[in-house]
Design an enzyme around this catalytic site. Structure first.
Site, PDB file in Angstrom:
ATOM      1  N   CYS A 106       0.298  -0.882   0.101  1.00  0.00           N
ATOM      2  CA  CYS A 106      -0.013  -0.083   0.210  1.00  0.00           C
ATOM      3  C   CYS A 106       1.368   0.905  -0.295  1.00  0.00           C
ATOM      4  O   CYS A 106       0.185   2.450  -0.043  1.00  0.00           O
ATOM      5  CB  CYS A 106      -1.395   0.020   0.889  1.00  0.00           C
ATOM      6  N   HIS A 125      -2.965   7.251   3.802  1.00  0.00           N
ATOM      7  CA  HIS A 125      -3.267   5.580   2.954  1.00  0.00           C
ATOM      8  C   HIS A 125      -4.719   5.977   3.155  1.00  0.00           C
ATOM      9  O   HIS A 125      -5.180   5.528   3.894  1.00  0.00           O
ATOM     10  CB  HIS A 125      -2.918   4.505   2.683  1.00  0.00           C
ATOM     11  N   ASN A 168     -10.480   0.437   0.239  1.00  0.00           N
ATOM     12  CA  ASN A 168      -8.862   0.489   0.188  1.00  0.00           C
ATOM     13  C   ASN A 168      -8.385   0.159  -1.126  1.00  0.00           C
ATOM     14  O   ASN A 168      -8.574  -1.168  -1.303  1.00  0.00           O
ATOM     15  CB  ASN A 168      -8.050  -0.486   1.560  1.00  0.00           C
TER      16      ASN A 168
END
Length: 327
Positions: A114, A254, A284
Site C-alpha cells: 500500500c 493511505h 482500500n
C-alpha cells in the site's frame, strides 16, 4: 536545486459499484457493521473478463497524458506500483507503456504494497533530480478484487479497484517532492500477506482448496502498527523538511480504514478539515488510494500548498512524503 515537480494528476475507477447492501447478499455482513468499523460505503470493481491492473493503469495514464498535453513518445520512464500485476512477468508497467505507445520510455514495476505509490514517487523524483530523466510517469494500478476472498467477512468489505497517475518534471522553483522517509519491518510478514502463489508456496490444488491465494490480515495488529508508523513517519518527514503541523495545508494518508485515518490525524494534531478522505466511495485500493484521493480533491489544492502524504502496507512497509503543490 532541481526538484521533481508534479505537473499532472489523473485517476480512474471502474464503473461497476459494489455497495454494502450488495455485499451483504454475498457474505454475512451489513452496512452498519462495515460503516462503523472501516467507514466504507461502496467500492469499485473491475468486472470485465480478461482485464487486469494494466487496464486500470492504462485508463489513468491516458487521462494524464491528455490532460497535460503530453505525447506518449515524450515520456522517458514509467514506474508502476502494484501488488496485483497482470502476470508474474512481464511487468505491468511494460504492458501499460506498450499499450500507450510510449516508444521512448523504459518501464518497470515496484512492489511496496500500500506504500507503493509513495515509494514510486520517490524513485521518480530521484531520476528527475539526477538529470537522468525529464518526464516520468508514476502510476499505481490495483485490481484488489483479484486477491479478495468474498467468503471472508473480515476482509472482503475493505477492498476496491482503481488507479492513479502523476507526471513528474524538473523544476528549480522550490516546489514538488521535497523530502521523504521510508521504513520496513519484516516482522509484519504474517500479519498481512498472501501465503501462496510465490516461490515459497507455488500454486497447487492444495493451495487453491485452502484459499491461500487471497489477502490475509490480522486486523488488530495492522491497525495498531499503521496508526503508530504513519504518525511517526509524518512527524519525521516534517522535521526533515523544517516544517511543523501548523504549516501543513493538507494531509493525505493511505485510505485503508477511516478509523486509522482519523486516529493518525488526531494524534498528529492537524485540523480535521485538512485531512483528505474518500474511502467511503472507493474502499482500500492499496497503492492507488493516495492519487485517487488527491485527484478527488484537486479543485481544493492550490499552488504553494504544503502537503504530507503517508502510507502503510504489508511487509510492514511505511513512509511519508512532504510535497509543495504546483499544479
Amino acid at each position: 536545486m532541481i526538484t521533481a515537480r508534479i505537473t499532472g494528476l489523473a485517476s480512474y475507477a471502474p464503473d461497476d459499484i459494489l455497495d454494502n447492501e450488495m455485499l451483504s447478499k454475498i457474505v454475512d455482513t451489513n452496512d452498519e457493521w462495515i460503516t462503523t468499523r472501516v467507514g466504507i460505503k461502496e467500492r469499485r470493481i473491475l468486472k470485465e473478463p480478461g482485464k487486469g491492473s494494466s487496464y486500470l493503469g492504462i485508463k489513468a495514464v491516458e487521462k494524464l497524458l491528455e490532460s497535460t498535453g503530453t505525447k506518449p513518445e515524450e515520456v522517458d520512464l514509467l514506474i508502476c506500483a502494484t501488488s496485483n500485476p497482470d502476470y508474474r512477468f512481464p511487468s505491468t508497467g511494460s504492458i501499460i507503456a506498450h499499450n500507450l505507445n510510449m516508444t521512448n520510455a523504459y518501464s518497470y514495476d515496484i512492489q511496496a504494497a500500500c506504500a507503493g505509490f509513495l515509494v514510486a514517487l520517490e524513485d521518480g523524483s530521484a531520476y528527475i533530480r539526477s538529470g537522468l530523466r525529464k518526464k516520468v510517469v508514476v502510476v499505481a494500478a490495483e485490481k484488489m478484487s483479484s486477491m479478495t476472498n468474498y467468503t471472508d467477512r473480515s476482509t472482503c468489505p475493505l477492498f476496491g479497484d482503481g488507479a492513479g497517475a502523476m507526471l513528474l518534471e524538473p523544476t528549480e522553483d522550490g516546489t514538488g517532492i521535497i523530502e521523504g522517509v521510508f521504513h520496513i519491518d519484516g516482522n509484519g510478514l504474517e500479519h498481512l500477506w498472501m501465503p501462496a502463489g510465490g516461490s515459497v508456496l507455488p500454486a497447487s490444488h492444495e493451495t487453491v482448496d485452502a484459499q491461500q491465494h487471497y489477502v490475509i490480515q490480522d486486523g488488530r495488529n495492522v491497525y495498531k502498527n499503521a496508526v503508530t508508523d504513519m504518525l511517526e513517519s509524518s512527524l519525521e518527514v516534517m522535521e526533515k523538511a523544517g516544517v511543523t503541523v501548523d504549516d501543513i495545508d493538507w494531509f493525505a494518508s493511505h485510505q485503508a480504514n477511516l478509523r486509522i485515518i482519523e486516529a493518525v490525524g488526531s494524534r498528529l494534531g492537524i485540523d480535521p478539515s485538512k485531512v483528505l478522505v474518500n474511502i467511503e466511495k472507493y474502499g482500500n485500493t492499496s497503492a492507488a488510494s493516495i492519487p485517487l484521493c488527491l485527484d478527488e480533491y484537486r479543485d481544493k489544492l492550490k499552488k504553494g500548498d504544503k502537503i504530507v502524504l503517508t502510507a502503510f502496507g504489508a511487509g510492514f512497509t511505511w513512509g511519508a512524503l512532504y510535497i509543495i503543490w504546483d499544479l
